[in-house]
Design a protein around this motif. Sequence first.
Motif, PDB file in Angstrom:
ATOM      1  N   GLU A  19     -69.964 -42.560  39.264  1.00  0.00           N
ATOM      2  CA  GLU A  19     -71.199 -42.352  40.031  1.00  0.00           C
ATOM      3  C   GLU A  19     -71.685 -40.907  39.905  1.00  0.00           C
ATOM      4  O   GLU A  19     -72.875 -40.660  39.698  1.00  0.00           O
ATOM      5  N   GLU A  20     -70.760 -39.953  40.012  1.00  0.00           N
ATOM      6  CA  GLU A  20     -71.131 -38.538  39.922  1.00  0.00           C
ATOM      7  C   GLU A  20     -71.599 -38.173  38.514  1.00  0.00           C
ATOM      8  O   GLU A  20     -72.545 -37.410  38.343  1.00  0.00           O
ATOM      9  N   VAL A  21     -70.954 -38.699  37.490  1.00  0.00           N
ATOM     10  CA  VAL A  21     -71.355 -38.421  36.115  1.00  0.00           C
ATOM     11  C   VAL A  21     -72.771 -38.947  35.876  1.00  0.00           C
ATOM     12  O   VAL A  21     -73.609 -38.262  35.283  1.00  0.00           O
ATOM     13  N   HIS A  22     -73.071 -40.146  36.382  1.00  0.00           N
ATOM     14  CA  HIS A  22     -74.416 -40.704  36.204  1.00  0.00           C
ATOM     15  C   HIS A  22     -75.453 -39.894  36.979  1.00  0.00           C
ATOM     16  O   HIS A  22     -76.575 -39.703  36.484  1.00  0.00           O
ATOM     17  N   ARG A  23     -75.101 -39.402  38.175  1.00  0.00           N
ATOM     18  CA  ARG A  23     -76.013 -38.521  38.921  1.00  0.00           C
ATOM     19  C   ARG A  23     -76.294 -37.258  38.114  1.00  0.00           C
ATOM     20  O   ARG A  23     -77.433 -36.796  38.029  1.00  0.00           O
ATOM     21  N   TRP A  24     -75.242 -36.692  37.506  1.00  0.00           N
ATOM     22  CA  TRP A  24     -75.401 -35.480  36.703  1.00  0.00           C
ATOM     23  C   TRP A  24     -76.274 -35.754  35.484  1.00  0.00           C
ATOM     24  O   TRP A  24     -77.150 -34.955  35.142  1.00  0.00           O
ATOM     25  N   MET A  25     -76.068 -36.899  34.833  1.00  0.00           N
ATOM     26  CA  MET A  25     -76.833 -37.236  33.633  1.00  0.00           C
ATOM     27  C   MET A  25     -78.316 -37.425  33.933  1.00  0.00           C
ATOM     28  O   MET A  25     -79.156 -37.140  33.082  1.00  0.00           O
ATOM     29  N   LYS A  26     -78.652 -37.893  35.127  1.00  0.00           N
ATOM     30  CA  LYS A  26     -80.063 -38.080  35.493  1.00  0.00           C
ATOM     31  C   LYS A  26     -80.794 -36.748  35.621  1.00  0.00           C
ATOM     32  O   LYS A  26     -81.983 -36.671  35.339  1.00  0.00           O
ATOM     33  N   ASP A  27     -80.101 -35.706  36.086  1.00  0.00           N
ATOM     34  CA  ASP A  27     -80.735 -34.407  36.310  1.00  0.00           C
ATOM     35  C   ASP A  27     -79.705 -33.288  36.169  1.00  0.00           C
ATOM     36  O   ASP A  27     -79.282 -32.709  37.158  1.00  0.00           O
ATOM     37  N   PRO A  28     -79.304 -32.951  34.938  1.00  0.00           N
ATOM     38  CA  PRO A  28     -78.269 -31.928  34.750  1.00  0.00           C
ATOM     39  C   PRO A  28     -78.661 -30.560  35.331  1.00  0.00           C
ATOM     40  O   PRO A  28     -77.819 -29.860  35.883  1.00  0.00           O
ATOM     41  N   ALA A  29     -79.923 -30.187  35.224  1.00  0.00           N
ATOM     42  CA  ALA A  29     -80.346 -28.867  35.703  1.00  0.00           C
ATOM     43  C   ALA A  29     -80.372 -28.795  37.223  1.00  0.00           C
ATOM     44  O   ALA A  29     -80.132 -27.737  37.800  1.00  0.00           O
ATOM     45  N   GLY A  45     -70.039 -25.715  40.401  1.00  0.00           N
ATOM     46  CA  GLY A  45     -70.563 -26.830  41.190  1.00  0.00           C
ATOM     47  C   GLY A  45     -71.787 -27.483  40.581  1.00  0.00           C
ATOM     48  O   GLY A  45     -72.481 -28.254  41.227  1.00  0.00           O
ATOM     49  N   ARG A  46     -72.056 -27.189  39.306  1.00  0.00           N
ATOM     50  CA  ARG A  46     -73.220 -27.753  38.642  1.00  0.00           C
ATOM     51  C   ARG A  46     -72.862 -28.913  37.721  1.00  0.00           C
ATOM     52  O   ARG A  46     -73.685 -29.362  36.929  1.00  0.00           O
ATOM     53  N   ALA A  47     -71.637 -29.405  37.831  1.00  0.00           N
ATOM     54  CA  ALA A  47     -71.166 -30.579  37.106  1.00  0.00           C
ATOM     55  C   ALA A  47     -70.142 -31.273  37.998  1.00  0.00           C
ATOM     56  O   ALA A  47     -69.562 -30.647  38.886  1.00  0.00           O
ATOM     57  N   PRO A  48     -69.925 -32.575  37.785  1.00  0.00           N
ATOM     58  CA  PRO A  48     -68.969 -33.307  38.630  1.00  0.00           C
ATOM     59  C   PRO A  48     -67.578 -32.692  38.604  1.00  0.00           C
ATOM     60  O   PRO A  48     -67.115 -32.204  37.574  1.00  0.00           O
ATOM     61  N   TRP A  87     -68.563 -26.653  29.831  1.00  0.00           N
ATOM     62  CA  TRP A  87     -68.335 -27.690  30.843  1.00  0.00           C
ATOM     63  C   TRP A  87     -67.468 -27.146  31.986  1.00  0.00           C
ATOM     64  O   TRP A  87     -67.766 -27.354  33.150  1.00  0.00           O
ATOM     65  N   ARG A  88     -66.414 -26.409  31.647  1.00  0.00           N
ATOM     66  CA  ARG A  88     -65.531 -25.833  32.660  1.00  0.00           C
ATOM     67  C   ARG A  88     -66.306 -24.895  33.589  1.00  0.00           C
ATOM     68  O   ARG A  88     -66.133 -24.927  34.806  1.00  0.00           O
ATOM     69  N   LYS A  89     -67.193 -24.083  33.036  1.00  0.00           N
ATOM     70  CA  LYS A  89     -67.995 -23.166  33.845  1.00  0.00           C
ATOM     71  C   LYS A  89     -68.957 -23.925  34.759  1.00  0.00           C
ATOM     72  O   LYS A  89     -69.163 -23.527  35.903  1.00  0.00           O
ATOM     73  N   LEU A  90     -69.551 -25.010  34.261  1.00  0.00           N
ATOM     74  CA  LEU A  90     -70.445 -25.818  35.083  1.00  0.00           C
ATOM     75  C   LEU A  90     -69.683 -26.452  36.246  1.00  0.00           C
ATOM     76  O   LEU A  90     -70.166 -26.465  37.384  1.00  0.00           O
ATOM     77  N   VAL A  91     -68.501 -26.972  35.974  1.00  0.00           N
ATOM     78  CA  VAL A  91     -67.673 -27.584  37.022  1.00  0.00           C
ATOM     79  C   VAL A  91     -67.301 -26.532  38.062  1.00  0.00           C
ATOM     80  O   VAL A  91     -67.428 -26.758  39.267  1.00  0.00           O
TER      81      VAL A  91
END
Length: 50
Positions: free
Chosen positions: A31-41, A13-16, A6-10
């Motif tokens: 809002e950002e977490v839900h955007r990420w959950m819709k399309d994590p890749a 810039g690939r995670a909120p 998770w830390r690496k994704l953040v």
Amino acid sequence: MSRETWRKLVKSGRAPQPQRWTERCTVYSNEEVHRWMKDPAGYQAQSIAA
């Protein structure tokens, strides 16, 4: 997902991005977490204008 993954994704810039409220309290924009959950890749963090 591990904490390090998770830390690496953040960091990339690939995670909120977190918001630090206090030394022991970190929060994320719902809002950002839900955007990420819709399309994590395909997620790209948006810059926050102050």
